[in-house]
Write a protein that holds these residues in place. Sequence first.
Motif, PDB file in Angstrom:
ATOM      1  N   PRO A  23       0.718  -1.325  -0.125  1.00  0.00           N
ATOM      2  CA  PRO A  23      -0.028   0.104  -0.119  1.00  0.00           C
ATOM      3  C   PRO A  23       0.790   1.289  -0.038  1.00  0.00           C
ATOM      4  CG  PRO A  23      -0.815  -1.586   1.340  1.00  0.00           C
ATOM      5  CD  PRO A  23       0.176  -2.233   0.955  1.00  0.00           C
ATOM      6  N   PHE A  24       2.004   1.214   0.560  1.00  0.00           N
ATOM      7  CA  PHE A  24       2.700   2.351   0.334  1.00  0.00           C
ATOM      8  C   PHE A  24       3.192   2.832  -0.981  1.00  0.00           C
ATOM      9  CE2 PHE A  24       7.028   4.383  -0.238  1.00  0.00           C
ATOM     10  CZ  PHE A  24       6.985   5.207   0.443  1.00  0.00           C
ATOM     11  N   LEU A  72      -6.919  -0.755  -4.828  1.00  0.00           N
ATOM     12  CA  LEU A  72      -5.742  -1.546  -5.485  1.00  0.00           C
ATOM     13  C   LEU A  72      -6.123  -2.791  -5.034  1.00  0.00           C
ATOM     14  CD1 LEU A  72      -3.742  -0.258  -7.691  1.00  0.00           C
ATOM     15  CD2 LEU A  72      -4.874   1.323  -6.069  1.00  0.00           C
ATOM     16  N   LEU A  73      -6.253  -3.851  -5.551  1.00  0.00           N
ATOM     17  CA  LEU A  73      -6.524  -5.396  -5.289  1.00  0.00           C
ATOM     18  C   LEU A  73      -5.357  -6.216  -5.758  1.00  0.00           C
ATOM     19  CD1 LEU A  73      -7.973  -7.848  -4.328  1.00  0.00           C
ATOM     20  CD2 LEU A  73      -9.415  -7.595  -6.449  1.00  0.00           C
ATOM     21  N   ASN A  74      -4.724  -6.933  -4.753  1.00  0.00           N
ATOM     22  CA  ASN A  74      -3.786  -7.863  -5.171  1.00  0.00           C
ATOM     23  C   ASN A  74      -4.101  -9.230  -4.750  1.00  0.00           C
ATOM     24  OD1 ASN A  74      -0.703  -8.525  -6.143  1.00  0.00           O
ATOM     25  ND2 ASN A  74      -0.891  -9.338  -4.181  1.00  0.00           N
ATOM     26  N   ILE A  75      -4.078 -10.064  -5.833  1.00  0.00           N
ATOM     27  CA  ILE A  75      -4.718 -11.518  -5.601  1.00  0.00           C
ATOM     28  C   ILE A  75      -3.602 -12.375  -5.769  1.00  0.00           C
ATOM     29  CG2 ILE A  75      -6.357 -13.283  -6.055  1.00  0.00           C
ATOM     30  CD1 ILE A  75      -8.020 -11.194  -7.666  1.00  0.00           C
ATOM     31  N   GLY A  76      -2.619 -12.731  -4.746  1.00  0.00           N
ATOM     32  CA  GLY A  76      -1.434 -13.735  -4.687  1.00  0.00           C
ATOM     33  C   GLY A  76      -1.994 -14.770  -4.263  1.00  0.00           C
ATOM     34  N   ILE A 108      -6.133  -5.378  -0.106  1.00  0.00           N
ATOM     35  CA  ILE A 108      -6.591  -4.140  -0.729  1.00  0.00           C
ATOM     36  C   ILE A 108      -5.964  -2.983  -0.242  1.00  0.00           C
ATOM     37  CG2 ILE A 108      -8.964  -5.069  -1.331  1.00  0.00           C
ATOM     38  CD1 ILE A 108     -10.028  -3.876   0.920  1.00  0.00           C
ATOM     39  N   THR A 109      -5.858  -2.119  -1.187  1.00  0.00           N
ATOM     40  CA  THR A 109      -5.398  -0.769  -0.773  1.00  0.00           C
ATOM     41  C   THR A 109      -6.558   0.115  -1.047  1.00  0.00           C
ATOM     42  OG1 THR A 109      -3.140  -1.275  -0.985  1.00  0.00           O
ATOM     43  CG2 THR A 109      -3.446   1.137  -0.829  1.00  0.00           C
ATOM     44  N   ILE A 130      -8.712  -1.956  -9.067  1.00  0.00           N
ATOM     45  CA  ILE A 130      -7.627  -2.295 -10.194  1.00  0.00           C
ATOM     46  C   ILE A 130      -6.612  -3.492  -9.537  1.00  0.00           C
ATOM     47  CG2 ILE A 130      -5.426  -1.495 -11.233  1.00  0.00           C
ATOM     48  CD1 ILE A 130      -6.534   1.438 -10.875  1.00  0.00           C
ATOM     49  N   ALA A 131      -6.782  -4.701 -10.212  1.00  0.00           N
ATOM     50  CA  ALA A 131      -6.349  -5.823  -9.894  1.00  0.00           C
ATOM     51  C   ALA A 131      -5.237  -6.134 -10.282  1.00  0.00           C
ATOM     52  CB  ALA A 131      -7.386  -6.902  -9.994  1.00  0.00           C
ATOM     53  N   SER A 132      -4.275  -6.931  -9.453  1.00  0.00           N
ATOM     54  CA  SER A 132      -3.229  -7.262 -10.237  1.00  0.00           C
ATOM     55  C   SER A 132      -2.835  -8.809  -9.384  1.00  0.00           C
ATOM     56  CB  SER A 132      -1.927  -6.455  -9.571  1.00  0.00           C
ATOM     57  OG  SER A 132      -1.715  -6.267  -8.206  1.00  0.00           O
TER      58      SER A 132
END
Length: 393
Positions: free
Chosen positions: A158-159, A174-178, A183-184, A311-313
Amino acid sequence: MNAMRVCGLMSGTSLDGLDIAIVDFSFANNQIQHDLLYFKTVSYEESLKSELHSLMNPMTPLRTVSSMNMYLGEFFADELQATIKESTIDFESIDLISSHGQTIWHEPSTEKDSVYTRPNTMQIGDISVIAQRTGKTTIGDFRTRDMAAGGQGAPLVPFADQLLFQSEEKGRILLNIGGIANITVLAPAQSEEEVIAYDTGPGNMIIDACVAKYTNGQKTYDESGMIASTGKVNREWLNDLMKHDYFHADIPKTTGRELFGTAYVEKLWRDGEKYNCSHADIIATATMLTATSIAKEIQKYGNTHEIKEVIASGGGVHNLTLMSYITEQLPARISLLTSEDIGVNADAKEAFVFALLGYLGVQKQPNSLPVATGASMQTIMGKIAWGNLEVSR
């Protein structure tokens, strides 16, 4: 700040491989400029993946953990050098290596049953080994400094999300799916709302483990979500799964294999059979569990943070069934995009972020976000192993 060419290394909870991002950073007009020059994922062989997975068992002998710390440093260094050679980038132009390492234990909160018990975390892949084998200054072990300041040592991405992706006009998540999903939450830049960031729960981790069981290890992930698409979500069982304490815990919060690892998946698989689910139904329900736990959190901030885009990554963006499950649970006014839509490689994002954290850390610039981790203050995260020096005798 000086311009630098940085190699970011990331190995996540999904244990699928080592992400390597080579990024140019500079500072101009009071902003960080960045250019992703090259990205590659080095897939882990099954034997290494199995060995890393075994380290997450608290009963693993200490000498095994210690030895793997050194081995993984060698592995990271060797694969990095091979990747730079493949990229045709001049090795001498590399200024810094920034490595997240491989998390094998993350315990951000503990019941203090002993005077010696503290919140703790461990990432292996020793930075001194990387520095020695490459000759390059290496920074790593970011999470412990945040924990020392009272934070959870996560989430750290998130930084960078706030620094690089906050919009003036609209709220973004901002969504990260690892292996784990996080989420941020970013209100428009002029808003008084603070950044909010935390792990929502499992990402690909449970889905991957179920696919491995279903295929007897022949597959380690559900390519494009094809298996889930042939199954049916058991809604009664899903409601029970969503009662897990983590989904109702207060923020800040982080999680990992300690909660959603092997023991959880074994019970989930048995329970699915008790619900008379086919194996495809189990995978579909596990996929919907990830989607629902993500969507439930996104919905909380639609109004307060004026959210217009998610926004997903991460690897999860390639699971089309998972992405469709998330989309169907979001209000129509919120668009689900991928980071590719804003010019960032969806698979490279985390390695890119750790390159950024290293770039700032080695230049003694703050690189943490206390509102995300719960720390009492902003810190400069990262330990440094200096590169080889010419020593006069």
